[in-house]
Design an enzyme around this catalytic site. Structure first.
Site, PDB file in Angstrom:
ATOM      1  N   LYS A  53       0.836  -1.207   0.000  1.00  0.00           N
ATOM      2  CA  LYS A  53       0.000   0.000   0.000  1.00  0.00           C
ATOM      3  C   LYS A  53       0.870   1.256   0.000  1.00  0.00           C
ATOM      4  CE  LYS A  53      -3.901  -2.321   2.151  1.00  0.00           C
ATOM      5  NZ  LYS A  53      -4.540  -2.759   3.403  1.00  0.00           N
ATOM      6  N   GLN A  97      -4.427  -1.256   9.737  1.00  0.00           N
ATOM      7  CA  GLN A  97      -4.365  -2.609   9.178  1.00  0.00           C
ATOM      8  C   GLN A  97      -4.945  -3.618  10.170  1.00  0.00           C
ATOM      9  OE1 GLN A  97      -3.280  -3.287   5.960  1.00  0.00           O
ATOM     10  NE2 GLN A  97      -3.984  -5.371   6.349  1.00  0.00           N
ATOM     11  N   ASP A 120     -10.884   3.283   3.981  1.00  0.00           N
ATOM     12  CA  ASP A 120     -11.198   1.855   3.887  1.00  0.00           C
ATOM     13  C   ASP A 120     -12.718   1.640   3.803  1.00  0.00           C
ATOM     14  OD1 ASP A 120      -9.255  -0.083   3.669  1.00  0.00           O
ATOM     15  OD2 ASP A 120      -8.761  -0.103   5.811  1.00  0.00           O
TER      16      ASP A 120
END
Ligand code: NDP
Length: 284
Positions: A53, A97, A120
């Site tokens: 990422k 994460q 997200d």
């Protein structure tokens, strides 16, 4: 004839070219898109995802911040860090994460992220907004699957879509997006009776269970589109999906490979959400 590949690498490349160009425009206006990625603990799979990422951010010209913390970090300290990033004007997207260590409540952490920076799309405010059709951000994996379907101009209106897997981050938002596109949607879970009865009826089959190769060719409708979200590491170190690619490819008309299908699209849509978060700052 084997199915055509729904190539997430090629489509990602095309979309990332557009993202790079748009990022240069917002950067010139003083709002270089910025993403903060937080990792707690030393889960090896998380380390790979996070590295990919951050690298992707650099390639499209974003500012990125990677913060790694010891597994022992306490929840209050993590929440405090998120509050600081929420207030940081150089950061447009915040990603924590998952999974987090067991002593930290993931829901509390995800809900601490400002919905305008929730790239997200996991915050309850965004999940709720998705339900009524107007989310700030769409969750990256289902958003990427929709882009793959869009790339082949698949006619979703009236199509039968079946999703195997009902998680908050993949299955459920995927169902919402397909429903909003006019498909007739069925969501299956681990308790579903006669799973093959449902999957064989699917014009579009999306699989996200975390069970390696569980959907075999005989469970797939002839001529359908199969989107395999699963990423599993086999004992020999190779990656495979939740679909048995080698049998399903002879039945479907389109199929995503693993790796190279949904995985790159997830990162691409994360970049898109971060870009759009920065663009909104210019517009408002
Ligand atoms: P979860 O474990 O959160 O959810 C799995 C879902 O699958 C649950 O709803 C579960 O049912 C269902 N399920 C499990 N076994 C079966 C079965 N035998 N039959 C039918 N349904 C079943 O997983 P995630 O959604 O987080 O991830 C799924 C997969 O996708 C994983 O391989 C993960 O690595 C991958 N993934 C890939 C991404 C990418 O970028 N490509 C991004 C995110 C995930 P129940 O609700 O009854 O427990």
């Amino acid at each position: 004839m084997p199915a055509q590949l729904l190539d997430g690498v090629a489509l990602s490349k095309k979309i990332r070219t557009e993202i790079t160009a748009r990022a240069a425009i917002v950067t010139a206006k003083g709002r270089r898109p910025g993403l903060a990625v937080i990792v707690v603990g030393d889960n090896p799979a998380s380390a790979v995802y996070v590295r990919n990422k951050v690298k992707a951010c650099e390639e499209v010209g974003f500012h990125s911040v990677l913060e790694r913390y010891e597994a022992e970090m306490n929840e209050e300290a993590l929440l405090a860090r998120i509050a600081t990033l929420n207030a940081d004007p150089a950061i447009h997207g915040i990603l924590v994460q998952l999974p987090l260590p067991a002593h930290i409540a993931s829901e509390r952490v995800l809900e601490a992220i400002a919905p305008q920076k929730d790239v997200d799309g996991f915050h309850v405010a965004n999940a709720g907004a998705l339900m009524v059709g107007a989310p700030e951000f769409k969750p990256c994996t289902p958003y990427g699957c929709m882009k793959l379907l869009e790339s082949i101009e698949y006619p979703l209106r009236g199509a039968r879509a079946v999703i195997v897997g009902a998680s908050n981050i993949v299955g459920k938002p995927m169902a919402m997006l397909l429903l909003q596109a006019g498909a007739t949607v069925t969501i299956c879970n681990s308790k579903t009776r006669d799973l093959a009865h449902h999957t064989k009826d699917a014009d579009v089959l999306v699989v996200a269970t975390g069970k390696p190769k569980m959907i075999t060719g005989d469970m797939v409708k002839s001529g359908s589109v199969v989107i395999d979200v699963g990423i599993n590491r086999l004992p020999d170190g190779k990656l495979c999906g939740d679909v048995d690619f080698d049998t399903a490819k002879y039945i479907a008309s389109w199929i995503t490979p693993v790796p190279g299908g949904v995985g790159p699209m997830t990162i691409t849509m994360l970049l898109m959400n971060t870009l759009e978060a920065a663009e909104k700052k210019i517009k408002y």
